[in-house]
Scaffold this motif. Structure first.
Motif, PDB file in Angstrom:
ATOM      1  N   VAL A 189      -0.201  -1.456 -12.453  1.00  0.00           N
ATOM      2  CA  VAL A 189      -0.005  -0.917 -13.798  1.00  0.00           C
ATOM      3  C   VAL A 189       0.215   0.583 -13.669  1.00  0.00           C
ATOM      4  N   ASN A 190       1.400   1.029 -14.067  1.00  0.00           N
ATOM      5  CA  ASN A 190       1.752   2.439 -13.951  1.00  0.00           C
ATOM      6  C   ASN A 190       1.888   3.145 -15.290  1.00  0.00           C
ATOM      7  N   GLU A 191       2.486   2.486 -16.266  1.00  0.00           N
ATOM      8  CA  GLU A 191       2.795   3.133 -17.535  1.00  0.00           C
ATOM      9  C   GLU A 191       2.340   2.260 -18.694  1.00  0.00           C
ATOM     10  N   GLY A 192       2.340   2.860 -19.883  1.00  0.00           N
ATOM     11  CA  GLY A 192       2.037   2.144 -21.113  1.00  0.00           C
ATOM     12  C   GLY A 192       0.956   2.853 -21.901  1.00  0.00           C
ATOM     13  N   SER A 193       0.577   2.237 -22.995  1.00  0.00           N
ATOM     14  CA  SER A 193      -0.490   2.810 -23.805  1.00  0.00           C
ATOM     15  C   SER A 193      -1.280   1.679 -24.442  1.00  0.00           C
ATOM     16  N   LEU A 194      -2.473   1.995 -24.840  1.00  0.00           N
ATOM     17  CA  LEU A 194      -3.359   1.039 -25.477  1.00  0.00           C
ATOM     18  C   LEU A 194      -4.053   1.752 -26.622  1.00  0.00           C
ATOM     19  N   SER A 195      -4.036   1.134 -27.793  1.00  0.00           N
ATOM     20  CA  SER A 195      -4.709   1.711 -28.955  1.00  0.00           C
ATOM     21  C   SER A 195      -5.898   0.845 -29.319  1.00  0.00           C
ATOM     22  N   LEU A 196      -7.005   1.483 -29.579  1.00  0.00           N
ATOM     23  CA  LEU A 196      -8.220   0.775 -29.941  1.00  0.00           C
ATOM     24  C   LEU A 196      -8.866   1.512 -31.093  1.00  0.00           C
ATOM     25  N   SER A 197      -9.164   0.775 -32.161  1.00  0.00           N
ATOM     26  CA  SER A 197      -9.831   1.357 -33.310  1.00  0.00           C
ATOM     27  C   SER A 197     -11.151   0.613 -33.515  1.00  0.00           C
ATOM     28  N   VAL A 198     -12.252   1.353 -33.541  1.00  0.00           N
ATOM     29  CA  VAL A 198     -13.570   0.769 -33.737  1.00  0.00           C
ATOM     30  C   VAL A 198     -14.125   1.312 -35.048  1.00  0.00           C
ATOM     31  N   GLY A 199     -14.390   0.408 -35.986  1.00  0.00           N
ATOM     32  CA  GLY A 199     -15.004   0.792 -37.252  1.00  0.00           C
ATOM     33  C   GLY A 199     -16.512   0.643 -37.134  1.00  0.00           C
TER      34      GLY A 199
ATOM     35  N   ASN B  23       0.818  -1.214   0.000  1.00  0.00           N
ATOM     36  CA  ASN B  23       0.000   0.000   0.000  1.00  0.00           C
ATOM     37  C   ASN B  23       0.853   1.267   0.000  1.00  0.00           C
ATOM     38  N   ASP B  24       2.008   1.230   0.687  1.00  0.00           N
ATOM     39  CA  ASP B  24       2.916   2.378   0.659  1.00  0.00           C
ATOM     40  C   ASP B  24       3.466   2.586  -0.748  1.00  0.00           C
ATOM     41  N   TYR B  25       3.829   1.491  -1.400  1.00  0.00           N
ATOM     42  CA  TYR B  25       4.361   1.571  -2.761  1.00  0.00           C
ATOM     43  C   TYR B  25       3.302   2.121  -3.717  1.00  0.00           C
ATOM     44  N   LYS B  26       2.064   1.621  -3.571  1.00  0.00           N
ATOM     45  CA  LYS B  26       0.970   2.089  -4.423  1.00  0.00           C
ATOM     46  C   LYS B  26       0.693   3.578  -4.196  1.00  0.00           C
ATOM     47  N   SER B  27       0.671   4.014  -2.956  1.00  0.00           N
ATOM     48  CA  SER B  27       0.448   5.433  -2.634  1.00  0.00           C
ATOM     49  C   SER B  27       1.553   6.309  -3.212  1.00  0.00           C
TER      50      SER B  27
ATOM     51  N   GLY C 273       2.129  10.640  -9.882  1.00  0.00           N
ATOM     52  CA  GLY C 273       1.336  10.767 -11.094  1.00  0.00           C
ATOM     53  C   GLY C 273       1.159   9.499 -11.894  1.00  0.00           C
ATOM     54  N   ALA C 274       1.610   8.364 -11.371  1.00  0.00           N
ATOM     55  CA  ALA C 274       1.438   7.096 -12.077  1.00  0.00           C
ATOM     56  C   ALA C 274      -0.018   6.651 -11.983  1.00  0.00           C
ATOM     57  N   LEU C 275      -0.432   5.824 -12.900  1.00  0.00           N
ATOM     58  CA  LEU C 275      -1.798   5.319 -12.900  1.00  0.00           C
ATOM     59  C   LEU C 275      -2.104   4.527 -11.635  1.00  0.00           C
ATOM     60  N   ALA C 276      -1.200   3.642 -11.246  1.00  0.00           N
ATOM     61  CA  ALA C 276      -1.346   2.806 -10.043  1.00  0.00           C
ATOM     62  C   ALA C 276      -2.647   2.003 -10.055  1.00  0.00           C
ATOM     63  N   LEU C 277      -2.931   1.403 -11.201  1.00  0.00           N
ATOM     64  CA  LEU C 277      -4.098   0.530 -11.339  1.00  0.00           C
ATOM     65  C   LEU C 277      -3.716  -0.847 -10.835  1.00  0.00           C
ATOM     66  N   GLU C 278      -4.407  -1.315  -9.817  1.00  0.00           N
ATOM     67  CA  GLU C 278      -4.095  -2.616  -9.230  1.00  0.00           C
ATOM     68  C   GLU C 278      -4.913  -3.710  -9.916  1.00  0.00           C
ATOM     69  N   LEU C 279      -4.198  -4.617 -10.549  1.00  0.00           N
ATOM     70  CA  LEU C 279      -4.792  -5.793 -11.171  1.00  0.00           C
ATOM     71  C   LEU C 279      -4.141  -7.022 -10.557  1.00  0.00           C
ATOM     72  N   TYR C 280      -4.618  -8.206 -10.939  1.00  0.00           N
ATOM     73  CA  TYR C 280      -4.127  -9.439 -10.340  1.00  0.00           C
ATOM     74  C   TYR C 280      -3.752 -10.423 -11.437  1.00  0.00           C
ATOM     75  N   ALA C 281      -2.493 -10.867 -11.427  1.00  0.00           N
ATOM     76  CA  ALA C 281      -1.955 -11.746 -12.454  1.00  0.00           C
ATOM     77  C   ALA C 281      -1.895 -13.176 -11.936  1.00  0.00           C
ATOM     78  N   VAL C 282      -2.478 -14.082 -12.711  1.00  0.00           N
ATOM     79  CA  VAL C 282      -2.452 -15.504 -12.406  1.00  0.00           C
ATOM     80  C   VAL C 282      -1.589 -16.176 -13.464  1.00  0.00           C
TER      81      VAL C 282
END
Length: 128
Positions: A109-119, A5-9, A15-24
């Motif tokens: 998840v702190n950094e990165g990008s996602l591109s989505l194109s919807v026709g 929690n300290d690391y996430k805070s 300014g990082a996203l700090a989105l908490e997800l869970y990897a299996v």
């Protein structure tokens, strides 16, 4: 080492996203027939979790060379807590049957990008 929690805070404060997800990380326990037998129920379970919004991403992974499929899978859950993610992983027919075992980790998840194109006229989606 800082507590989670300290690391996430700290990540959020810079300014990082700090989105908490869970990897299996899911691996076969040894019997390929048991994996194959549970595949339809596993895929139905994954589709159900996707429709509920708890499955973020999932799929098989290669070996270290990138040339061979070794049976390892990666599942990313979007849940309120690590315990909720563990409940989902335990309920996966691959894991509950003993066909596969897993390791569960928090993923920030702190950094990165996602591109989505919807026709719209073509009814197509491109995830790039």
């Amino acid at each position: 080492m800082p507590a989670w929690n300290d690391y996430k805070s700290e990540a959020k404060s810079r300014g990082a996203l700090a989105l908490e997800l869970y990897a299996v990380v899911s691996t076969p326990t040894g019997d390929p027939a048991l994996v194959k037998e549970n595949l339809p129920d596993h895929l139905a379970y994954q589709a159900e979790q996707e429709s509920l919004g708890t499955l973020f991403l999932a799929g098989p992974m290669s070996d270290e060379t990138g040339a061979q499929m070794q049976g390892t899978g990666l599942i990313i859950y979007r849940t309120p807590s690590l315990d909720d993610a563990r409940t989902l992983a335990d309920a996966d027919p691959m894991h509950s049957s003993g066909a596969r075992s897993y390791v569960l980790r928090r993923w920030l998840v702190n950094e990165g990008s996602l591109s989505l194109s919807v026709g719209l006229s073509t009814k197509s989606v491109d995830l790039g």
